[in-house]
Design an enzyme around this catalytic site. Structure first.
Site, PDB file in Angstrom:
ATOM      1  N   HIS A 122      15.729  81.473  68.126  1.00 44.32           N
ATOM      2  CA  HIS A 122      14.293  81.685  67.932  1.00 44.32           C
ATOM      3  C   HIS A 122      13.665  80.308  67.700  1.00 44.32           C
ATOM      4  O   HIS A 122      14.298  79.428  67.111  1.00 44.32           O
ATOM      5  CB  HIS A 122      14.125  82.562  66.693  1.00 44.32           C
ATOM      6  CG  HIS A 122      12.758  83.075  66.434  1.00 44.32           C
ATOM      7  ND1 HIS A 122      11.771  82.292  65.886  1.00 44.32           N
ATOM      8  CD2 HIS A 122      12.219  84.300  66.612  1.00 44.32           C
ATOM      9  CE1 HIS A 122      10.673  83.033  65.740  1.00 44.32           C
ATOM     10  NE2 HIS A 122      10.917  84.255  66.171  1.00 44.32           N
ATOM     11  N   ASP A 199      20.787  82.007  60.583  1.00 44.49           N
ATOM     12  CA  ASP A 199      19.501  82.695  60.645  1.00 44.49           C
ATOM     13  C   ASP A 199      19.790  84.192  60.788  1.00 44.49           C
ATOM     14  O   ASP A 199      20.203  84.649  61.849  1.00 44.49           O
ATOM     15  CB  ASP A 199      18.716  82.150  61.849  1.00 44.49           C
ATOM     16  CG  ASP A 199      17.479  82.983  62.166  1.00 44.49           C
ATOM     17  OD1 ASP A 199      17.256  84.008  61.511  1.00 44.49           O
ATOM     18  OD2 ASP A 199      16.752  82.590  63.100  1.00 44.49           O
ATOM     19  N   GLN A 202      17.464  88.662  62.323  1.00 47.79           N
ATOM     20  CA  GLN A 202      17.624  89.801  63.231  1.00 47.79           C
ATOM     21  C   GLN A 202      18.813  90.670  62.847  1.00 47.79           C
ATOM     22  O   GLN A 202      18.953  91.772  63.354  1.00 47.79           O
ATOM     23  CB  GLN A 202      17.813  89.261  64.654  1.00 47.79           C
ATOM     24  CG  GLN A 202      17.427  90.205  65.751  1.00 47.79           C
ATOM     25  CD  GLN A 202      16.019  90.731  65.634  1.00 47.79           C
ATOM     26  OE1 GLN A 202      15.820  91.943  65.559  1.00 47.79           O
ATOM     27  NE2 GLN A 202      15.041  89.863  65.605  1.00 47.79           N
ATOM     28  N   LYS A 225      11.769  92.660  58.674  1.00 48.75           N
ATOM     29  CA  LYS A 225      12.559  93.217  59.777  1.00 48.75           C
ATOM     30  C   LYS A 225      13.554  94.252  59.272  1.00 48.75           C
ATOM     31  O   LYS A 225      14.302  94.830  60.045  1.00 48.75           O
ATOM     32  CB  LYS A 225      13.260  92.100  60.526  1.00 48.75           C
ATOM     33  CG  LYS A 225      12.249  91.266  61.314  1.00 48.75           C
ATOM     34  CD  LYS A 225      12.868  90.227  62.184  1.00 48.75           C
ATOM     35  CE  LYS A 225      11.759  89.510  62.944  1.00 48.75           C
ATOM     36  NZ  LYS A 225      12.234  88.258  63.541  1.00 48.75           N
ATOM     37  N   CYS A 363       9.630  84.293  71.485  1.00 43.96           N
ATOM     38  CA  CYS A 363       9.826  83.062  70.711  1.00 43.96           C
ATOM     39  C   CYS A 363      11.180  82.424  71.014  1.00 43.96           C
ATOM     40  O   CYS A 363      11.816  81.849  70.135  1.00 43.96           O
ATOM     41  CB  CYS A 363       9.721  83.298  69.203  1.00 43.96           C
ATOM     42  SG  CYS A 363       8.126  83.902  68.693  1.00 43.96           S
TER      43      CYS A 363
HETATM   44  C1  LIG Z   1      11.929  87.071  63.560  1.00 42.03           C
HETATM   45  C2  LIG Z   1      12.902  86.000  63.657  1.00 42.03           C
HETATM   46  C3  LIG Z   1      12.664  84.750  63.069  1.00 42.03           C
HETATM   47  C4  LIG Z   1      11.383  84.415  62.371  1.00 42.03           C
HETATM   48  O1  LIG Z   1      11.167  85.241  61.283  1.00 42.03           O
HETATM   49  P1  LIG Z   1       9.766  85.188  60.484  1.00 42.03           P
HETATM   50  O2  LIG Z   1       9.828  86.422  59.639  1.00 42.03           O
HETATM   51  O3  LIG Z   1       8.697  85.258  61.531  1.00 42.03           O
HETATM   52  O4  LIG Z   1       9.738  83.933  59.719  1.00 42.03           O
HETATM   53  C5  LIG Z   1      13.643  83.787  63.179  1.00 42.03           C
HETATM   54  N1  LIG Z   1      14.801  84.043  63.804  1.00 42.03           N
HETATM   55  C6  LIG Z   1      15.074  85.218  64.383  1.00 42.03           C
HETATM   56  C7  LIG Z   1      16.395  85.428  65.045  1.00 42.03           C
HETATM   57  C8  LIG Z   1      14.139  86.245  64.336  1.00 42.03           C
HETATM   58  O5  LIG Z   1      14.404  87.407  64.903  1.00 42.03           O
END
Ligand SMILES: *Cc1c(COP(=O)(O)O)cnc(C)c1O
Length: 405
Positions: A122, A199, A202, A225, A363
């Protein structure tokens, strides 16, 4: 508790509504999840029952608010199997969490140091690190992926060296659904003494990661999420790393003592929590984790796998449909295109039929460049989606294809 999707759907008031005269079919869960009544109530209860600033007053409301906020921190600690609650930093979300670490690393890197990202990130796990490279002269290396949307670990091994300081990879790709082998990625990085940031934006709605077992150095996620509210998230860092990183923002709450000659910083976690936080959000983050754990992550994963298998099979029955992200380990995200049709046009038509999907680059422009496409249609499923909703999507995509070709 037996998994019953029809009972679960009753917890989500928004799922009762209609869009364009049709029942809402919400398949944009990878962008943000819907919220159950239990989470909505936790926000309402805070504002109607004990709204006050935290960690500041001796009065009863302030103490009740502080207690609720700190209980949420403990809920998060327990959920992720984190050793100490002060290793849980409340942030505004994944993007904020990554920026805290990337900013802090300015002090830890030197010209010529190397940091490693993957090809399927992302933008929020790419851009802060590029900015870090600009500030420090460090070099960004990229782990490639193959046609299936799976990282090539043999190439990753070649990138690792004594110059490598940090590796940052997503647990699950939001654009492809690929589940990355993070345990292996972490172990290999540690073999050259590099730290790892995962990260988890997701992954946390699908998987319950055990952070001590993973031995990861940093793990970041967003509550929104995983059935929680927007504007709140987590930065987990091992204590040794959080001590090494300088604070990100100055202000109230993050200090021990302030004089005009010198200010000393507060202990963890407050060192990284300057200013009044999103108090209701933190409390609701805890409520969201409780809600998900009551259903159970195993039940969620099994059911989502059924949704994924069924939707994949049905979509592949459509002529000219290509799915991006076809690795063996993936979660309930399907990115696809129809030959000769722009994803945006498909998204617009299926919306007329009440179906919410995401279209565009998600993104993650480097992934789109890899496949040489402008974007995809992405249907992302949650445990409250049904097989009937998969059918509705497939019918709508067929209809869009008829109208557009
Ligand atoms: C949604 C997402 C982000 C960003 O998250 P925010 O809540 O917008 O800060 C970063 N990495 C991944 C893999 C995502 O799905």
């Amino acid at each position: 508790m037996a998994f019953n999707v029809h009972d679960i759907r009753k917890d989500f008031p928004i799922l009762q509504r209609e869009v364009n005269g049709k029942p809402l079919v919400y398949l944009d869960n990878a962008a943000t999840s819907q919220k159950p009544q239990q989470v909505i109530d936790s926000i309402v209860n805070y504002y109607s029952g004990f709204n006050a600033n935290i960690h500041r007053g001796v009065h009863t409301l302030s103490q009740e608010a502080t207690d609720a906020y700190e209980v949420a921190r403990k809920t998060i600690q327990k959920h992720f199997n984190i050793a100490n609650s002060h290793e849980v930093i409340f942030t505004s979300g994944t993007t904020h969490s990554i920026n805290i670490v990337a900013q802090g690393y300015t002090a830890l890197l030197q010209q010529g140091d190397e940091i490693i990202v993957s090809a399927m990130e992302h933008h929020s796990n790419i851009v802060p690190w590029q900015m870090l490279c600009e500030r420090t002269g460090a070099i960004l290396k990229v782990i490639p992926m193959n046609e299936q949307g799976v990282l090539v670990l043999s190439e990753y091994e070649k990138l690792l060296s004594e110059k490598t300081q940090l590796v940052f990879v997503n647990h699950i790709s939001n654009a492809l659904g690929t589940i990355n082998p993070i345990s292996e990625i972490i172990d290999k990085a540690h073999s050259v003494d590099a730290a790892v940031l995962i990260d988890g934006a997701q992954s946390c709605s699908h998987i319950k990661p055990d952070l001590q077992k993973l031995d990861v150095d940093f793990y970041v996620t967003s509550a929104h999420k995983m059935c929680g509210p927007t504007g709140v998230g987590m930065l987990y860092g091992k204590e040794e790393w959080l001590k090494k990183l300088p604070p990100y923002q100055g202000g109230g709450e993050m200090i021990k003592e302030v004089t005009f000659e010198k200010t000393t910083y507060a202990d963890l976690p407050h060192k990284f929590e300057a200013g009044t936080p999103n108090i209701s959000g933190g409390i609701a983050f805890g409520a969201a984790l409780e809600y998900l754990n009551n259903i159970g992550f195993e039940a969620i994963a099994n059911y989502e796998q059924e949704l994924l298998d069924y939707a994949t099979h049905e979509l592949l029955g459509i002529d000219g449909l290509t799915i991006y992200g076809t690795g063996p380990d993936k979660t309930s995200v399907i990115s696809f295109n129809l030959e000769g049709i722009h994803p945006y046009d498909i998204g617009t038509i299926v919306d007329k039929l009440g179906i919410a999907v995401r279209t565009g680059h998600h993104c993650a422009q480097p992934i789109m460049d890899f496949y040489n496409i402008p974007g995809t249609v992405r249907a992302s499923f949650a445990f409250y989606n049904t097989m009937q909703e998969v059918d509705a999507l497939v019918n709508a995509v067929r209809k869009a294809q008829m109208m557009l070709s």
